[in-house]
Design an enzyme around this catalytic site. Structure first.
Site, PDB file in Angstrom:
ATOM      1  N   GLU A   1      -5.097   6.660  -7.328  1.00  0.00           N
ATOM      2  CA  GLU A   1      -5.181   5.695  -8.432  1.00  0.00           C
ATOM      3  C   GLU A   1      -6.527   5.840  -9.139  1.00  0.00           C
ATOM      4  O   GLU A   1      -7.545   5.977  -8.466  1.00  0.00           O
ATOM      5  CB  GLU A   1      -5.015   4.268  -7.912  1.00  0.00           C
ATOM      6  CG  GLU A   1      -3.640   4.002  -7.320  1.00  0.00           C
ATOM      7  CD  GLU A   1      -3.471   2.550  -6.861  1.00  0.00           C
ATOM      8  OE1 GLU A   1      -4.352   1.724  -7.163  1.00  0.00           O
ATOM      9  OE2 GLU A   1      -2.467   2.250  -6.208  1.00  0.00           O
TER      10      GLU A   1
ATOM     11  N   ARG B   1       0.848  -1.187   0.000  1.00  0.00           N
ATOM     12  CA  ARG B   1       0.000   0.000   0.000  1.00  0.00           C
ATOM     13  C   ARG B   1       0.882   1.235   0.000  1.00  0.00           C
ATOM     14  O   ARG B   1       1.880   1.302   0.715  1.00  0.00           O
ATOM     15  CB  ARG B   1      -0.922   0.029   1.219  1.00  0.00           C
ATOM     16  CG  ARG B   1      -2.036  -1.015   1.208  1.00  0.00           C
ATOM     17  CD  ARG B   1      -3.051  -0.743   0.107  1.00  0.00           C
ATOM     18  NE  ARG B   1      -4.156  -1.691   0.130  1.00  0.00           N
ATOM     19  CZ  ARG B   1      -4.172  -2.822  -0.558  1.00  0.00           C
ATOM     20  NH1 ARG B   1      -3.114  -3.169  -1.279  1.00  0.00           N
ATOM     21  NH2 ARG B   1      -5.219  -3.626  -0.514  1.00  0.00           N
TER      22      ARG B   1
ATOM     23  N   HIS C   1      -0.504  -0.623 -10.497  1.00  0.00           N
ATOM     24  CA  HIS C   1      -1.179  -1.497  -9.528  1.00  0.00           C
ATOM     25  C   HIS C   1      -1.593  -2.813 -10.186  1.00  0.00           C
ATOM     26  O   HIS C   1      -2.779  -3.169 -10.237  1.00  0.00           O
ATOM     27  CB  HIS C   1      -2.403  -0.815  -8.902  1.00  0.00           C
ATOM     28  CG  HIS C   1      -2.740  -1.398  -7.547  1.00  0.00           C
ATOM     29  ND1 HIS C   1      -3.413  -0.690  -6.594  1.00  0.00           N
ATOM     30  CD2 HIS C   1      -2.488  -2.628  -7.007  1.00  0.00           C
ATOM     31  CE1 HIS C   1      -3.567  -1.451  -5.504  1.00  0.00           C
ATOM     32  NE2 HIS C   1      -3.011  -2.623  -5.744  1.00  0.00           N
TER      33      HIS C   1
END
Length: 319
Positions: A267, A238, A286
């Site tokens: 994001e 994270r 990601h």
């Protein structure tokens, strides 16, 4: 009238091709959204007339302010069995059932090593030079054998990353706030005396901790300053665990050799975000959970969740 189901953030347009939605078709109209909704207003405007929402990981937040504005919503399906961006109390207050799906830890392990190896051997730099007709061999790779791999976290993902490191002949150490020597011995690695000792002694540091109040900002400027100038940092966990500004400063000033990052404070990453142009950074959008197997699991089990909900017996409930 059929219920309506919105599938959010289907960037690759695979939600309906990697799973069989047949069991619910005829009762549920499925609408896939390949675009991301950047604001709550955009999200609410797009899905306010839907009864079911399938959301991808923690990409879209569902705070009380959003759930209160979705009067038709009765079922929210989130991929994975843990979600920190859904207000479960607000969901219950609005009579919204929240269900999850299984998620494999294998894809993030593999991506961690893709980033680490890419950094160590200058893969992107060398590939770009080869394609552009540039210099033949412009970097000198960093050996993994005999180097120290420091793992922050030794859970499902961290322990599997450790096994790969050991197979490369690396010296693997680990640390987390609750990790014990017995816990590290189970995986054949050493327990670092402290977080600081791990950071200062490791050639590669990889983050595999869950985000919590205890881990948020765990690696700030003082911690990053402990890393060797030759060290590499990898974060597929994270973004908030690592102070993003401090990391950018360390990369710009060359205080670490490089970083591999798959997670970001915002994001999808805005086009003008400094992470897009930071030096010494190997970054991916990601992709840790993005694999054929995981997507088949997510969407197949989303269908199961919907089918069970329609039958009055919800499965894999969250909250």
């Amino acid at each position: 009238m059929n219920l309506r189901c919105a599938v959010l953030d289907d960037f690759q347009a695979v939600a309906t091709s990697l799973a069989d939605w047949g069991p619910v078709l005829g009762r549920v109209e499925v609408v896939s959204f390949p675009e991301h909704f950047d604001t709550e207003e955009e999200l609410v405007a797009a899905v306010r007339d839907f009864d079911i929402i399938v959301t991808l990981r923690e990409r879209v937040s569902f705070p009380a302010s959003t759930l209160d504005r979705l009067p038709r919503l009765t079922l929210l399906v989130a991929s994975g069995m843990r979600n920190s961006v859904i207000d479960f109390a607000a969901a219950a207050r609005n009579d919204v059932t929240v269900c999850g799906t299984k998620s494999s830890s294998t894809p993030p392990v593999e991506l961690t090593w893709a980033l680490l190896l890419g950094l160590a051997r200058g893969i992107v730099t060398e590939n770009a030079a080869l394609r552009a007709g540039g210099p033949w061999q412009s970097t000198v790779g960093v050996d993994l054998h005999g180097r120290r791999l420091g793992l922050l976290g030794l859970g499902k993902i961290g322990s599997r990353v450790a096994q790969v490191g050991l197979s490369f002949g690396m010296d693997v150490v680990a640390w987390s706030q609750n990790l014990t020597e017995r816990g590290t011995k189970e995986h054949g690695v050493q327990l670092a005396a402290s977080k600081e000792e791990l950071l200062s002694s490791s050639d590669f540091v990889s983050v595999h901790l869950a985000l919590s109040d205890r881990t948020r900002g765990l690696l700030g400027a003082p911690e990053l300053a402990l890393l060797k100038p030759s060290a590499y940092l990898v974060n597929t966990s994270r973004a908030a665990i690592v102070d993003q500004e401090a990391l950018l400063d360390a990369l710009r000033e060359g205080r670490i050799a490089g970083a591999g990052v798959d997670v970001f404070d915002v994001e999808p990453l805005p086009g003008d975000h400094p992470m897009r142009t930071a030096p010494r950074l190997l970054a991916t959008p990601h992709l840790g959970y993005v694999s054929q197997h995981n997507y088949r699991t997510y969407y197949s089990q989303a269908v199961e969740d919907i089918e069970a909900f329609l039958a009055g017996s919800p499965v894999r409930r969250l909250g």
